[in-house]
Design an enzyme around this catalytic site. Structure first.
Site: not given
Ligand code: PLP
Length: 334
Positions: A201, A176, A104, A51
């Site tokens: 993406k 972004d 988005y 983690r």
């Protein structure tokens, strides 16, 4: 030689890459493990718990950093995990953010459904005119967050012009860059402080993984992103990181074809009698083409368009599409 001496297509394959120290395998190994043994209390080989960090995720962070022209990036389980970690890293109750009105939907939902409840507010403004950004900044504003091109209508923002404003107000600018990737646009070179990617993406490119990244040259911010990531558990997983490491190698080659194909399809759509409007920065009819030519390496592979038909006929047209898949996402080969 530094990474920057090479073309981006070489950096995508070799940048930030190292051979594995055990067997010199060409592909960096997949360290599919949650935890690492300590040689003695307080003595380890740099890894403790996945983690916090993991060698395969580290390898991906170096490869994305090489593409961005920054120190190793910080990688996340999804693009939204990167967005969430960014805002939780730099905002607290009472703070305010300015965002593009075309971003988005998940980023908008994060503010409306989560951050608003924590006392963090946001203004969504038309960032196509940088003056609107300046007008929305208040004494509580800590960050401006842009998408250029924005999802879904590809609205562009002059990143350098907004960077001049955020610098004057001593606040952060994050971009972004999912729709273009560092291959076609480098937000930090245009003056932004932070570059964000949904690696889901184009970076992965094969519809195999979900992921996100944050890149910056600011070591204090990087430390903060890592601290918040390990605290809220938004870290990328090793197998996902390993797959993305392979996808990145063909990113420049894939993008070249995506851009060529998009230009042909956008021009065809523009000439079609059933189409009322095409949104694509590579068309002469695009009011922001000059900005696209100046700011981006190419128009990109995404297109939006409107049909003259009403709702029902538009749904019929979508259901009649051949070859293209009716699937949510972008940047995959399919
Ligand atoms: N940013 C943009 C521009 C996106 O299009 C998306 C998803 O479509 C995201 C962020 C979120 O990424 P993810 O789906 O990997 O969480």
């Amino acid at each position: 030689m530094s990474s920057q001496d090479f073309d981006i297509s070489t950096i995508a394959i070799h940048g930030g890459r190292s051979l594995d120290s055990h067997a010199s395998s060409v592909l960096f190994p997949l360290y599919q493990t949650s935890t690492f043994v300590h040689d003695a209390v307080g003595v380890d080989k740099g890894f403790s718990y996945s983690r916090v960090s993991n060698p395969t995720v580290d390898a991906l962070e170096k490869a994305i950093g090489a593409l961005e022209g920054t120190p190793p990036a910080v990688c996340f389980r999804t693009g939204m995990a990167a967005v969430t970690t960014l805002f939780l890293s730099v905002l607290k109750a009472g703070d305010h953010a300015v965002l593009s009105d075309v971003v988005y939907g998940g980023t908008m939902r994060l503010f409306r459904e989560v951050l608003d409840n924590l006392g963090i507010s946001a203004s969504f403004v038309d960032t196509a005119d940088p003056a609107n950004v300046e007008a929305a900044i208040t004494p509580a504003t800590r960050i401006v967050f842009l998408e250029s091109p924005g999802n879904p209508t590809l609205k562009l923002t002059d990143i350098a012009a907004v960077a001049a404003i955020t610098k004057r107000h001593s606040i952060l600018l994050a971009v972004d860059n999912t729709f273009l990737t560092p291959v076609l646009q480098k937000p930090l070179e245009l003056g932004a402080d932070i570059s964000l990617l949904s690696t889901t993406k184009y970076i992965d490119g094969h519809n195999a993984t979900l992921g996100g990244s944050l890149a910056t040259c600011d070591e204090v911010l990087l430390e903060r992103f890592r601290l918040i990531r390990k605290t809220i558990g938004t870290t990328q997983a090793p197998f996902e990181a390993w797959l993305v490491l392979q996808g990145i190698k063909t990113l420049p080659a894939r993008l070249k074809l995506h851009c060529q194909n998009a230009q042909i399809i956008a021009e065809w759509l523009e000439g079609h009698t059933a189409v009322s409007r095409v949104y694509f920065p590579g068309l002469d009819s695009c009011s922001q083409k000059a900005l696209a030519d100046r700011q981006q390496g190419a128009p990109g592979g995404m297109i939006a368009f409107e049909l003259r038909a009403g709702y029902d006929a538009t749904i019929r047209a979508l259901n009649a599409v051949k070859l293209c898949l009716r699937a949510e996402s972008l940047g995959g080969l399919e």
